[in-house]
Design an enzyme around this catalytic site. Structure first.
Site, PDB file in Angstrom:
ATOM      1  N   ASP A 195      77.014   1.327  67.074  1.00  0.00           N
ATOM      2  CA  ASP A 195      77.468   0.488  65.875  1.00  0.00           C
ATOM      3  C   ASP A 195      76.208  -0.421  65.419  1.00  0.00           C
ATOM      4  O   ASP A 195      75.554  -0.940  66.250  1.00  0.00           O
ATOM      5  CB  ASP A 195      78.688  -0.380  65.752  1.00  0.00           C
ATOM      6  CG  ASP A 195      79.927   0.507  66.054  1.00  0.00           C
ATOM      7  OD1 ASP A 195      79.863   1.810  65.631  1.00  0.00           O
ATOM      8  OD2 ASP A 195      81.053   0.113  66.170  1.00  0.00           O
ATOM      9  N   ARG A 196      76.197  -0.760  64.218  1.00  0.00           N
ATOM     10  CA  ARG A 196      75.213  -1.760  63.688  1.00  0.00           C
ATOM     11  C   ARG A 196      75.395  -3.092  64.346  1.00  0.00           C
ATOM     12  O   ARG A 196      74.154  -3.624  64.817  1.00  0.00           O
ATOM     13  CB  ARG A 196      75.210  -2.067  62.219  1.00  0.00           C
ATOM     14  CG  ARG A 196      74.623  -3.145  61.662  1.00  0.00           C
ATOM     15  CD  ARG A 196      74.861  -3.293  60.377  1.00  0.00           C
ATOM     16  NE  ARG A 196      73.918  -4.180  59.482  1.00  0.00           N
ATOM     17  CZ  ARG A 196      73.830  -4.464  58.033  1.00  0.00           C
ATOM     18  NH1 ARG A 196      74.790  -3.990  57.365  1.00  0.00           N
ATOM     19  NH2 ARG A 196      73.044  -5.503  57.771  1.00  0.00           N
TER      20      ARG A 196
END
Length: 239
Positions: free
Chosen positions: A70-71
């Protein structure tokens, strides 16, 4: 595409090499910073793929993503240096032959010091976006957890995913009443991006019997250290 200069504060191109945790002729394991997406998606233009030419081989071929984070998740991320390595990593992930552990700080303390969260998850479209929800019709999702420490109503968790669903750890922790600190989506209130307390702490695997065993460990990012220390983490004692 030229990266937006704002991202250089997060990951200057010449700093990517310093984030290599492991390297051999077939792959890299890097320590991805929180806040940097791994690839372009929607309105997100700045992403890790723009910087991979820094790690190009002698022929100028950069490595490619072997999986995703995930970012807002920091830590261990595998990059394949050859088409075969990328294919082999895909097989290992699909066959659950990659061991991963995560560290997280959660707002709340689980009822039990260790356990298994077994709740299927479904990706559901919402206006202009999507979310992940528990749903019996969703994909199987299993997370093992262990409480490593507590303090001030928070818990320091070791999370071991046994499946690899989108946002699995974040949703599972929220569902047991322990949303991750800094959670922008699944906590009790919306919060700004970039402060999620989730670290891909370790990763280990072996491409094959004739290849070296790979093991990498990522240190907690700066934004997690105070919260971890408040739950009993002692960096010097653990080195």
């Amino acid at each position: 595409m030229t990266p937006d200069t704002t991202i250089f504060d997060t990951l200057p191109p010449d700093a990517l090499r310093a984030r290599v945790l492991y390297e051999d002729p077939w792959l890299f394991v890097i320590d991805k910073p929180a806040g940097l997406a791994v690839h372009k998606a929607g309105k997100i233009l700045d992403n890790l793929e723009l910087y991979l030419p820094v790690l190009a081989d002698a022929e100028g071929v950069p490595p490619k993503l072997a999986h995703r984070l995930d970012r807002d998740t920091a830590g261990c991320l595998v990059l394949g240096r050859t088409p075969w390595a990328l294919k082999r990593m895909g097989q290992l992930f699909a066959g659950s032959q990659v061991e991963k552990t995560y560290w997280a700080v959660a707002d709340g303390i689980p009822a039990e010091p260790a356990g298994v969260i077994d709740l299927p998850l479904l990706k559901r479209e919402v206006p202009g976006s999507w979310t992940i929800l528990p749903d019996p019709a969703g994909q199987p999702a299993v997370t093992e957890y262990r409480v490593l420490g507590t303090g001030g109503g928070r818990s320091w968790l070791e999370l071991t995913p046994r499946t690899g669903r989108t946002h699995q750890l974040r949703v599972h922790c929220a569902l047991i009443g322990c949303p991750l600190t800094g959670e922008p989506f699944y906590g009790p209130e919306r919060r700004p991006f970039g402060n999620l307390h989730l670290l891909a702490r370790t990763i280990s695997f072996q491409l094959g019997q004739q290849y070296p065993a790979v093991a990498a460990v990522a240190e907690p990012p700066d934004h997690m250290r105070d919260a971890l220390a408040g739950c009993g983490w002692d960096r010097l004692r653990m080195e």
